[in-house]
Design a protein around this motif. Sequence first.
Motif, PDB file in Angstrom:
ATOM      1  N   ASN A   1      53.344  34.241  35.113  1.00  0.00           N
ATOM      2  CA  ASN A   1      53.343  34.113  36.570  1.00  0.00           C
ATOM      3  C   ASN A   1      54.715  33.746  37.129  1.00  0.00           C
ATOM      4  O   ASN A   1      55.060  34.114  38.253  1.00  0.00           O
ATOM      5  CB  ASN A   1      52.283  33.101  37.031  1.00  0.00           C
TER       6      ASN A   1
ATOM      7  N   ASN B   1      59.880  33.666  41.269  1.00  0.00           N
ATOM      8  CA  ASN B   1      58.585  33.533  40.635  1.00  0.00           C
ATOM      9  C   ASN B   1      57.608  34.573  41.169  1.00  0.00           C
ATOM     10  O   ASN B   1      57.495  34.788  42.367  1.00  0.00           O
ATOM     11  CB  ASN B   1      58.013  32.142  40.900  1.00  0.00           C
ATOM     12  N   GLY B   2      56.910  35.207  40.255  1.00  0.00           N
ATOM     13  CA  GLY B   2      55.899  36.195  40.639  1.00  0.00           C
ATOM     14  C   GLY B   2      56.415  37.607  40.772  1.00  0.00           C
ATOM     15  O   GLY B   2      55.627  38.563  40.783  1.00  0.00           O
TER      16      GLY B   2
ATOM     17  N   GLU C   1      55.566  40.159  37.901  1.00  0.00           N
ATOM     18  CA  GLU C   1      54.185  40.647  37.984  1.00  0.00           C
ATOM     19  C   GLU C   1      54.033  41.655  39.119  1.00  0.00           C
ATOM     20  O   GLU C   1      53.334  42.666  38.976  1.00  0.00           O
ATOM     21  CB  GLU C   1      53.219  39.483  38.185  1.00  0.00           C
TER      22      GLU C   1
ATOM     23  N   THR D   1      49.477  37.882  30.540  1.00  0.00           N
ATOM     24  CA  THR D   1      50.241  36.993  31.402  1.00  0.00           C
ATOM     25  C   THR D   1      49.919  35.545  31.066  1.00  0.00           C
ATOM     26  O   THR D   1      49.023  35.261  30.265  1.00  0.00           O
ATOM     27  CB  THR D   1      50.011  37.313  32.901  1.00  0.00           C
TER      28      THR D   1
ATOM     29  N   ALA E   1      50.302  31.109  32.446  1.00  0.00           N
ATOM     30  CA  ALA E   1      50.518  30.119  33.498  1.00  0.00           C
ATOM     31  C   ALA E   1      50.711  28.766  32.846  1.00  0.00           C
ATOM     32  O   ALA E   1      50.058  28.446  31.852  1.00  0.00           O
ATOM     33  CB  ALA E   1      49.330  30.074  34.460  1.00  0.00           C
TER      34      ALA E   1
ATOM     35  N   SER F   1      45.929  30.312  39.245  1.00  0.00           N
ATOM     36  CA  SER F   1      47.006  31.149  38.712  1.00  0.00           C
ATOM     37  C   SER F   1      46.515  32.502  38.256  1.00  0.00           C
ATOM     38  O   SER F   1      47.158  33.534  38.526  1.00  0.00           O
ATOM     39  CB  SER F   1      47.706  30.432  37.554  1.00  0.00           C
TER      40      SER F   1
ATOM     41  N   GLN G   1      45.907  34.673  41.248  1.00  0.00           N
ATOM     42  CA  GLN G   1      47.155  35.127  41.853  1.00  0.00           C
ATOM     43  C   GLN G   1      47.807  36.224  41.008  1.00  0.00           C
ATOM     44  O   GLN G   1      48.315  37.220  41.537  1.00  0.00           O
ATOM     45  CB  GLN G   1      48.117  33.943  42.007  1.00  0.00           C
ATOM     46  N   SER G   2      47.792  36.039  39.684  1.00  0.00           N
ATOM     47  CA  SER G   2      48.399  37.037  38.796  1.00  0.00           C
ATOM     48  C   SER G   2      47.677  38.376  38.901  1.00  0.00           C
ATOM     49  O   SER G   2      48.312  39.439  38.963  1.00  0.00           O
ATOM     50  CB  SER G   2      48.383  36.545  37.348  1.00  0.00           C
TER      51      SER G   2
ATOM     52  N   ARG H   1      48.756  40.108  42.064  1.00  0.00           N
ATOM     53  CA  ARG H   1      50.098  40.691  41.978  1.00  0.00           C
ATOM     54  C   ARG H   1      50.112  41.922  41.085  1.00  0.00           C
ATOM     55  O   ARG H   1      50.828  42.893  41.354  1.00  0.00           O
ATOM     56  CB  ARG H   1      51.093  39.644  41.460  1.00  0.00           C
ATOM     57  N   LEU H   2      49.334  41.882  40.003  1.00  0.00           N
ATOM     58  CA  LEU H   2      49.305  42.999  39.061  1.00  0.00           C
ATOM     59  C   LEU H   2      48.414  44.148  39.543  1.00  0.00           C
ATOM     60  O   LEU H   2      48.510  45.263  39.020  1.00  0.00           O
ATOM     61  CB  LEU H   2      48.794  42.511  37.693  1.00  0.00           C
TER      62      LEU H   2
ATOM     63  N   PHE I   1      45.212  36.042  28.449  1.00  0.00           N
ATOM     64  CA  PHE I   1      45.730  35.038  29.375  1.00  0.00           C
ATOM     65  C   PHE I   1      46.102  33.809  28.553  1.00  0.00           C
ATOM     66  O   PHE I   1      45.281  33.272  27.816  1.00  0.00           O
ATOM     67  CB  PHE I   1      44.690  34.668  30.430  1.00  0.00           C
TER      68      PHE I   1
END
Length: 333
Positions: A66, A72-73, A76, A98, A100, A121, A124-125, A128-129, A137
């Motif tokens: 992440n 950051n981010g 991803e 990914t 975190a 997290s 959120q990942s 984004r992906l 994970f």
Amino acid sequence: MADVYMASDKRYEKMVYNRVGKSGLKFPAVSLGFWHNFGSRDNYETMKEMCRTAFDVGITQFDLANNYGPVNGSAEENAGRIIKEDFLPYRDELVVTTKAGYEMWPGPYGDGGSKKYLTASVDQSLKRLGLEYVDVFYHHRMDSETPLEETMEALSEIVKSGKALYAGISNYNYEYTRKASEIMKGLHCPLIVNQRRYSIFDRSIEEDGVKRSCKELGMGIIAFSPLAQGLLTDKYLNGIPEDSRIARDHRFLKADALTEKRLRQIEALNRLAGERGQSLAQMALSWILKDDEVCSVLIGASRPQQILENISIVENTGFTEEELRRIEDICGC
């Protein structure tokens, strides 16, 4: 007309795939890491070309976190865009992972190993992906302030929710690895992999017993920083290039790492690699895979050609006893 990617029909001809611990999952012997060169400051077209090149030679694993960037981010986000544009038809052939564990947002809930942080997290990942699930994970680092039981329960629930297929840990030492494995077996969600730093110059997983212990526990190991941030290449044999990591990014490798002793070691290792018909980088990657305790080695790249140069190691991971002895003598191990 848009550039439509079609994967090579020869992509599985040379790559080796190793079982991850006692799980049913296999990692390619060489995996592509997104730690560097996939952030908001990097060239998107180069990123896309590296992913295409990697997949075309059988590198099926894209490894993220992440906080990879900078910012950051952003790694991803870029990976998500590349997957959407090029790899959706091949999603079932990809292993997307990914992690975190490091600081991601302000306040008390954006860091560490709490259930709140890990649950937020992974959501959120995935956003984004642009994916419904990741294949693995990881909890990215040990957190002494959070009960290990809480962290492992969070990983277990993430897997059981379908947001990840498997659970892993990263940067866990011997004690934490064994305790985490025991907890997860009790939750009927075994940890399948520990991601640790490992190279000819960094033997910490041998010294702390993790390399041997993971095999006993039925966990695989995937190694990162196998080239010691570029030291295990011929890049610094004639000074410090202007475009090198030492010159442009002091976060991970500083000039004082290039001591006279280290340079002599690099020179000697480079000679040995030449005798093997390899570059120093190729030999260093081959060395990681010399036994069955490491199932994959993560490579970073800044251009597609580096991927093609490194992929040839799968054909030459064997070492003679004399070669291994010389490496130990050179390193003073």
